[in-house]
Design a protein around this motif. Structure first.
Motif, PDB file in Angstrom:
ATOM      1  N   LEU A  16       0.831  -1.209   0.000  1.00 41.08           N
ATOM      2  CA  LEU A  16       0.000   0.000   0.000  1.00 41.08           C
ATOM      3  C   LEU A  16       0.864   1.257   0.000  1.00 41.08           C
ATOM      4  O   LEU A  16       0.581   2.252   0.678  1.00 41.08           O
ATOM      5  CB  LEU A  16      -0.968   0.004   1.187  1.00 41.08           C
ATOM      6  N   PHE A  48      -6.991   0.987  -7.143  1.00 36.49           N
ATOM      7  CA  PHE A  48      -6.559   1.641  -5.913  1.00 36.49           C
ATOM      8  C   PHE A  48      -7.256   2.988  -5.763  1.00 36.49           C
ATOM      9  O   PHE A  48      -7.469   3.704  -6.743  1.00 36.49           O
ATOM     10  CB  PHE A  48      -5.039   1.867  -5.911  1.00 36.49           C
ATOM     11  N   LEU A  57      -6.830  -0.398  -1.513  1.00 40.80           N
ATOM     12  CA  LEU A  57      -7.488  -1.199  -2.531  1.00 40.80           C
ATOM     13  C   LEU A  57      -8.976  -0.868  -2.586  1.00 40.80           C
ATOM     14  O   LEU A  57      -9.633  -0.745  -1.545  1.00 40.80           O
ATOM     15  CB  LEU A  57      -7.325  -2.690  -2.232  1.00 40.80           C
TER      16      LEU A  57
END
Length: 299
Positions: A16, A48, A57
């Protein structure tokens, strides 16, 4: 859709962070970001959500992460099968191994497979029970070994052998005055067990033993990643270990004594689990060999 884009996506989904993901895949953040954008354009969805330097996500991204794993697994399986064919193998079996079931009977089974069917490649993959179930559903393995007694619909379980429960006790412990250890006595002491998620089958078996005697697991129970750290903590005096004989006896320690549990506690079955559909000829022979190995031990 390029394979490297799938790999990039999975790393970004894990980290991330484009900067951390870029460091892992050894490229600059900008081309990594462009690769993800190209993937999103090709799919026609946003994978994303980008807000103020943070990324998460989307739901579409969550779904695609599972699909990306499946596609990469399929490609790796295809590559492995081609390489196996180049080495002369004519068949393959992919076997999942849950609950840390590395034991002598499995060694004997795999040795029989090599002797009796040398042109069939057998690959063994360690995994959790949850991973095993998903791998069976997605055709990533052909069968799996577990001691878990409950699985969802759509699977068939065959007992291949059984195991007795034993206790790992540190030297000079008061329980050593007993030749066999009642479960009621076990419940009075601090326990060291394999982790409920990493070894959910083994934990399920032990939980059932205690439930049948309406005994709670001790509040001082510690969980470890496997039998080797269990024996280390037992030897150091942190508690007593409880598990299956074939597993615990693999990790002998000079400061630990193994004692059987009393016979009123039932043995635990090891199952080979497959999808509820006719097995291939190779898999059918593998299951038959597993049962023969189990019968040879128990007779």
């Amino acid at each position: 859709m390029r394979i490297r884009h799938l790999r990039y996506f999975l790393v970004v989904a894990e980290e991330l962070s484009f900067s951390r993901a870029a460091a892992r895949v050894h490229i600059e953040p900008s081309p990594l970001s462009r690769a993800i954008k190209e993937l999103e354009t090709e799919l026609g969805v946003c994978l994303f959500q980008r807000t103020r330097g943070r990324i998460q996500l989307t739901w579409a991204g969550e779904v695609f992460r599972e699909e990306a794993h499946r596609m990469l697994t399929f490609m790796e399986g295809a590559r492995s099968r081609v390489h196996a064919a180049a080495r002369g193998f004519h068949g393959r079996l992919r076997i999942g191994l849950a609950d840390s079931l590395a034991q002598p009977r499995l060694t004997r089974l795999l040795a029989c497979c090599r002797e009796e069917e040398p042109l069939t490649e057998v690959r063994v993959i360690e995994m959790t029970v949850k991973e095993m179930v998903n791998a069976l559903r997605h055709d990533q393995i052909d069968a799996g070994f577990t001691v878990h007694t409950e699985l969802s619909n759509g699977f068939v379980k065959e007992v291949v052998w059984t195991d007795r429960p034993v206790i790992a006790i540190p030297k000079n412990h008061p329980l050593l005055s007993l030749d066999q250890i009642p479960l009621q006595e076990v419940a009075r002491h601090s326990l060291i067990l394999c982790h409920p998620e990493l070894c959910s089958g083994g934990y399920d078996v032990i939980r059932r033993w205690f439930s049948e005697y309406t005994l709670p697991l001790p509040s001082t129970t510690q969980y470890v990643s496997g039998h080797e750290p269990m024996m280390m903590l037992v030897a150091a005096g942190y508690g007593i270990g409880l598990g299956l004989e074939s597993q615990i006896t693999l990790y002998n320690h000079p400061e630990v004594i193994i004692r059987p549990v009393t016979n009123d506690v039932p043995s635990a079955a090891t199952f080979i689990t497959i999808l509820d559909q006719p097995p291939s000829e190779e898999l059918g022979r593998f299951i038959a060999r597993a049962q023969q190995v189990g019968n040879a031990i128990t007779v």
